[in-house]
Design an enzyme around this catalytic site. Sequence first.
Site, PDB file in Angstrom:
ATOM      1  N   ASP A   1     -17.137 -11.418 -22.687  1.00 37.12           N
ATOM      2  CA  ASP A   1     -17.851 -11.594 -21.422  1.00 37.12           C
ATOM      3  C   ASP A   1     -19.299 -12.017 -21.646  1.00 37.12           C
ATOM      4  O   ASP A   1     -19.782 -12.986 -21.059  1.00 37.12           O
ATOM      5  CB  ASP A   1     -17.825 -10.306 -20.580  1.00 37.12           C
ATOM      6  CG  ASP A   1     -16.406  -9.847 -20.307  1.00 37.12           C
ATOM      7  OD1 ASP A   1     -15.488 -10.669 -20.486  1.00 37.12           O
ATOM      8  OD2 ASP A   1     -16.212  -8.676 -19.938  1.00 37.12           O
TER       9      ASP A   1
ATOM     10  N   GLY B   1       0.858  -1.194   0.000  1.00 36.37           N
ATOM     11  CA  GLY B   1       0.000   0.000   0.000  1.00 36.37           C
ATOM     12  C   GLY B   1       0.883   1.228   0.000  1.00 36.37           C
ATOM     13  O   GLY B   1       2.073   1.140   0.325  1.00 36.37           O
TER      14      GLY B   1
ATOM     15  N   GLU C   1       4.437 -10.899  -6.587  1.00 32.14           N
ATOM     16  CA  GLU C   1       3.342 -11.012  -7.554  1.00 32.14           C
ATOM     17  C   GLU C   1       3.703 -10.468  -8.934  1.00 32.14           C
ATOM     18  O   GLU C   1       3.039 -10.775  -9.914  1.00 32.14           O
ATOM     19  CB  GLU C   1       2.082 -10.307  -7.009  1.00 32.14           C
ATOM     20  CG  GLU C   1       2.157  -8.785  -6.876  1.00 32.14           C
ATOM     21  CD  GLU C   1       2.805  -8.305  -5.578  1.00 32.14           C
ATOM     22  OE1 GLU C   1       3.527  -9.088  -4.943  1.00 32.14           O
ATOM     23  OE2 GLU C   1       2.612  -7.131  -5.213  1.00 32.14           O
TER      24      GLU C   1
ATOM     25  N   CYS D   1       5.398  -6.110   1.611  1.00 30.67           N
ATOM     26  CA  CYS D   1       5.769  -4.695   1.640  1.00 30.67           C
ATOM     27  C   CYS D   1       5.062  -3.983   2.795  1.00 30.67           C
ATOM     28  O   CYS D   1       5.314  -4.300   3.959  1.00 30.67           O
ATOM     29  CB  CYS D   1       5.475  -4.066   0.276  1.00 30.67           C
ATOM     30  SG  CYS D   1       6.265  -2.476   0.046  1.00 30.67           S
ATOM     31  N   TYR D   2       4.135  -3.073   2.531  1.00 31.66           N
ATOM     32  CA  TYR D   2       3.414  -2.403   3.615  1.00 31.66           C
ATOM     33  C   TYR D   2       2.780  -3.425   4.564  1.00 31.66           C
ATOM     34  O   TYR D   2       2.794  -3.243   5.785  1.00 31.66           O
ATOM     35  CB  TYR D   2       2.331  -1.496   3.018  1.00 31.66           C
ATOM     36  CG  TYR D   2       1.473  -0.775   4.043  1.00 31.66           C
ATOM     37  CD1 TYR D   2       1.905   0.409   4.624  1.00 31.66           C
ATOM     38  CD2 TYR D   2       0.227  -1.284   4.423  1.00 31.66           C
ATOM     39  CE1 TYR D   2       1.122   1.061   5.565  1.00 31.66           C
ATOM     40  CE2 TYR D   2      -0.559  -0.634   5.354  1.00 31.66           C
ATOM     41  CZ  TYR D   2      -0.109   0.544   5.928  1.00 31.66           C
ATOM     42  OH  TYR D   2      -0.882   1.189   6.858  1.00 31.66           O
TER      43      TYR D   2
ATOM     44  N   HIS E   1       8.097  -7.689  -3.943  1.00 28.19           N
ATOM     45  CA  HIS E   1       6.790  -8.036  -4.522  1.00 28.19           C
ATOM     46  C   HIS E   1       6.872  -9.352  -5.307  1.00 28.19           C
ATOM     47  O   HIS E   1       7.352  -9.362  -6.439  1.00 28.19           O
ATOM     48  CB  HIS E   1       6.319  -6.896  -5.436  1.00 28.19           C
ATOM     49  CG  HIS E   1       5.926  -5.687  -4.651  1.00 28.19           C
ATOM     50  ND1 HIS E   1       4.663  -5.495  -4.162  1.00 28.19           N
ATOM     51  CD2 HIS E   1       6.661  -4.640  -4.220  1.00 28.19           C
ATOM     52  CE1 HIS E   1       4.622  -4.367  -3.471  1.00 28.19           C
ATOM     53  NE2 HIS E   1       5.822  -3.828  -3.489  1.00 28.19           N
TER      54      HIS E   1
ATOM     55  N   LYS F   1     -10.597 -11.645 -15.975  1.00 27.78           N
ATOM     56  CA  LYS F   1     -10.798 -11.712 -17.428  1.00 27.78           C
ATOM     57  C   LYS F   1     -10.147 -12.948 -18.068  1.00 27.78           C
ATOM     58  O   LYS F   1     -10.765 -13.623 -18.885  1.00 27.78           O
ATOM     59  CB  LYS F   1     -10.201 -10.446 -18.055  1.00 27.78           C
ATOM     60  CG  LYS F   1     -10.446 -10.318 -19.535  1.00 27.78           C
ATOM     61  CD  LYS F   1     -11.781  -9.688 -19.787  1.00 27.78           C
ATOM     62  CE  LYS F   1     -12.043  -9.408 -21.236  1.00 27.78           C
ATOM     63  NZ  LYS F   1     -13.297  -8.705 -21.420  1.00 27.78           N
TER      64      LYS F   1
END
Length: 535
Positions: free
Chosen positions: A249, A77, A193, A104-105, A191, A391
């Site tokens: 979609d 964050g 991710e 992190c945060y 990070h 998605k």
Amino acid sequence: MSQSPSDTASANTPLLDGATDPLTAQRIVVLDFGSQYAQLIARRVRDQSVYCQILRHDITADRIAELNPKGIILSGGPASVYEDGAPRCDPELFKLGIPVLGICYGMQLACAALGGEVANTTSREYGRAACAVSNSGELFADMPAEIDVWMSHGDQISSVADAFETLAATPTCPHAAIRHRDLPVFGIQFHPEVTHTPLGGKLLENFVIGVCECEPTWKLGDFADAVIQSVREQVGDRGVICGLSGGVDSSVVAALLYKAIGPQLSCILIDNGLLRKNEQQLVIDEFSNHFKADLHVVDAEDRFLASLAGVTEPQEKRRRIGHDFIDCFKAEAEKIDDAHFLAQGTLYPDVIESGADPDGPAATIKLHHNVGGLPEELGFELIEPLRDLFKDEVRRLGLELGLPESLVWRHPFPGPGLAVRCLGEVTRDKLVVLRQADAIVVEEIEKAGLYRETSQSFAVLLPVQSVGVMGDARTYENAIAIRSVDTSDFMTADWSHLPYELLGRMSSRIINEVKGVNRVCYDISSKPPATIEWE
Ligand code: XMP
């Protein structure tokens, strides 16, 4: 089509209950502290075949216990932990006995809550760093002693309490990874991710599968079966309407519902005259010929073009198209007996970003395009079978349901269609030119094998004419701009660095094959400051 208060209340309730929901069995939750990467973390966890849900950061420990996740991830964050108003979590969550991974945060918060100290360091770290692993148990299992990681932080942990041990460090960050000695609480400053941490997926796997002991059983096939079952129960013998646009979609929603309720599903395609070349036929082939669904194609080109006549202002064009769309849809829906539900292709990011999930993070500012959507006043109960999916999961599901690749991988297309790519007044003649040029752009991108690599590629018809020469004659004709962008979220985008040869082929084909065009330009603006569409 009547709506009762209970109809509205049920609009946002999840489709699946505990009995049929494979999702409730095992899950990881991500508490979102305002990270731009929270959704990416959830995606990466799902890559481990484990369901992952994003929650608001201030959710109570009691509520978390009710949700019974196998693990909790605290996201990064932008705030500093000691700042006034910095987002915090319920400290009781560390006592639930559920494994926690702070990123992190999130790591700084866990550390501060459990006795460590966080400092605003002078050596801010943004970018790649070499991380030396000193303890290769659990989190770093089966990983080398040094790994590349992606750092993006100002604050970092200056001293860890005795209760923590340090697992890894970078040259400027002595506590790049830590774990609590007694509680199952881990923290990493980098990070995992993002793709710039090449072994980030392995680290998350170590946490999710190793530490949290999740079984990798979250499968889209099971998800589809459960949704199909649940839709059958919810719908009973009533009718469902689904608006089709040719996009992925709405197509996946329709395919899923067709499998669930067959003839009780009615699909409506409004052909507003602003569709791409062959778009109407593609939808008819798929949903009338392949799926044999009850498909209503409303040919409304005249109506839309009449209301766009003489209008040049982009917002006014969008407004008129939006109104006409709703009117046409409503008129067609009224002809369908027993229609009680409206199926929509709402995706998980929409649910998170709209703040619609009471446990989810608060609404954040999102670019909202209100054209192409349907208002609640239409009076249907909503069915949103994709509201738990990202998605790319929707695309995978589409393929599993038997939709063709050409439909599943189609580039997005805006609700107002070619009208926002036909600058100035929209006329039938201009649309003919634009549609042909657009088809050439897409065809050439496909032939070059770049359709999946680019995110959106199309032609724009400019409201200018310029001088050219064809044969021995002077021409004074239209200009086409080619737009092709690369993006992962459509909120920011870079122009695609297409090969010159490809641009050359597009240009000569457009000028040779499309009557009325004598000039082609390539749009090399990024978003921001430009937008992807020109209007
Ligand atoms: P912009 O042009 O804002 O577009 O950079 C971002 C993405 O949104 C699509 N877009 C729309 N989609 N209705 C939609 O359903 C709209 O009115 C609309 N306007 C833009 C655009 O194609 C791109 O993918």
